[in-house]
Scaffold this motif. Structure first.
Motif, mmCIF file in Angstrom:
data_model
loop_
_atom_site.group_PDB
_atom_site.id
_atom_site.type_symbol
_atom_site.label_atom_id
_atom_site.label_comp_id
_atom_site.label_asym_id
_atom_site.label_seq_id
_atom_site.Cartn_x
_atom_site.Cartn_y
_atom_site.Cartn_z
ATOM 1 N N VAL A 298 0.874 -1.172 0.000
ATOM 2 C CA VAL A 298 0.000 0.000 0.000
ATOM 3 C C VAL A 298 0.913 1.224 0.000
ATOM 4 N N GLU A 299 0.726 2.086 -0.967
ATOM 5 C CA GLU A 299 1.623 3.245 -1.083
ATOM 6 C C GLU A 299 1.351 4.307 -0.018
ATOM 7 N N CYS A 300 2.442 4.885 0.487
ATOM 8 C CA CYS A 300 2.347 6.064 1.354
ATOM 9 C C CYS A 300 3.376 7.051 0.827
ATOM 10 N N ASN A 301 2.910 8.173 0.327
ATOM 11 C CA ASN A 301 3.790 9.086 -0.402
ATOM 12 C C ASN A 301 4.616 9.982 0.531
ATOM 13 N N PRO A 302 5.958 9.880 0.478
ATOM 14 C CA PRO A 302 6.782 10.732 1.342
ATOM 15 C C PRO A 302 7.116 12.111 0.753
ATOM 16 N N VAL A 326 -4.978 15.869 2.369
ATOM 17 C CA VAL A 326 -4.706 14.428 2.292
ATOM 18 C C VAL A 326 -3.902 14.113 1.034
ATOM 19 N N THR A 327 -2.922 13.239 1.193
ATOM 20 C CA THR A 327 -2.071 12.848 0.070
ATOM 21 C C THR A 327 -2.746 11.757 -0.760
ATOM 22 N N GLU A 328 -2.579 11.842 -2.067
ATOM 23 C CA GLU A 328 -3.157 10.825 -2.961
ATOM 24 C C GLU A 328 -2.229 9.622 -3.056
#
Ligand code: GYE
Length: 346
Positions: A298-302, A326-328
């Motif tokens: 699951v991606e979490c954008n840094p 919120v980040t996409e």
């Protein structure tokens, strides 16, 4: 507008003088604590960039630490974006300790920076220092991780991912696997830093979704502190006490990668004997996914830097900003990882 500006403009000269003196005090304090390397990769950058006409914005930034690939990418993004935006960055690395973050924030207040941004290592215990910042008229931007303060006027905005949603996405993938309807599935969970927003929320979102299928059972859950070594150590213990592990859910790639070492050392095949789900999608994680050792990420954008600098400029200018940004993000299976890897930025 939540943040008041001073009625009498502060003298640039005086402000800079205070900042420099306070920075010297911080450097001495950190050195005295044996913390001399705490600002590695930091320092102020660039000194008075973009100062040709007006005065540049000074941002005090307190980073969690350097615990993971995600964090390294996040730090780089913040530092590069500050430079591009002409924002003078006072960067401080808390080495995963809340007390260091509180010290750094107090120091930023003393220096009278224009804006404070920080990624809170844990959720609770921030009210006193946030009240101090508010009294000093310095806006605070939460970046990456949230706080649990009931008084939301203590910060201007929170920029970062929806960690509950990330946990749900991880659970959803597992729910959809044919094995999940075939019989009991023993899951072990490697949690992030105890008390941190991503650890709390990723656990919660995952638990909520897998509750739909009684076959899916978390048989052990423990923190690996978001580090590779923590993940390896805890997975070794899991393997000893649980002979039948079907699935590992790790709250970040680094813990998953550490766990893979433990799984291989135990003579099992990661990705096959034990299915692995992680969060982040940093390069090393994506490589392991493409190699078949991880099954789903699951991606979490840094890369929060550009948005952070944009919000900082607006809040300092007294413009209205949304209270939550919120980040996409997306998700990757093995085929998607192979496709995305060549152009992956972090
Ligand atoms: O997932 C993990 C890092 O707060 C979202 O912190 C961040 C998390 C990230 O250590 O790798």
């Amino acid at each position: 507008m939540r943040w008041t500006t001073e009625s009498t403009p502060r003298s640039t000269f005086r402000r800079r003088g205070v900042r420099l003196a306070a920075a010297a005090v911080l450097a001495l304090t950190l050195a005295a604590c044996g913390n001399g390397g705490a600002d590695a990769g930091g320092g102020s950058a660039p000194a008075d960039a973009g100062d040709s006409g007006g005065e540049s914005i000074v941002m005090g930034f307190s980073q969690v630490g350097a615990e993971s690939g995600w964090r390294t990418a996040n730090t780089k993004s913040v530092q590069e974006s500050a430079e591009e935006a002409g924002i003078e960055l006072q960067f401080s690395d808390a080495q995963q300790k809340q007390e260091n973050q509180i010290k750094a924030i107090r120091n930023f207040i003393q220096q009278q920076v224009d804006v404070i941004a920080f990624s809170p290592v844990v959720e609770s215990g921030w009210d006193p220092v946030l009240q101090e910042a508010k009294r000093a008229g310095i806006p605070v931007i939460l970046t990456d991780r949230a706080v649990d303060s009931a008084d939301t006027s203590l910060y201007a905005t929170f920029l970062g991912s929806d960690f509950i949603e990330e946990g749900k996405k991880a659970g959803q993938w597992l729910l959809e696997q044919p094995e999940s309807s075939a019989g009991p599935v023993n899951i072990v969970e490697l949690q992030g830093t105890t008390g941190s927003a991503p650890a709390i929320d990723r656990q919660e979102g995952f638990a909520e979704v897998i509750a739909a299928n009684p076959n899916l059972k978390v048989v052990a859950s423990q923190t690996g502190d978001f580090t590779r070594s923590g993940g390896k150590q805890v997975m070794e213990a899991f393997l000893k006490s649980n002979p039948d592990i079907d699935v590992l859910y790790a709250h970040n790639d680094d813990m998953g990668l550490g766990a893979i070492e433990a799984i291989e050392a135990a003579g099992k095949v990661p990705g096959q004997d034990i299915k692995i789900i992680t969060v982040d999608a940093v390069k090393d994680g994506m490589q392991a996914l493409a190699d078949g050792k991880i099954n789903y990420i699951v991606e979490c954008n840094p890369l929060l830097g550009p948005q952070l600098m944009d919000l900082a400029k607006k809040v300092v200018a007294g413009e209205q900003i949304p209270p939550r940004v919120v980040t996409e993000e997306t998700t990757f299976d093995q085929a998607a990882a192979k496709e995305a890897l060549p152009t992956r930025q972090y």
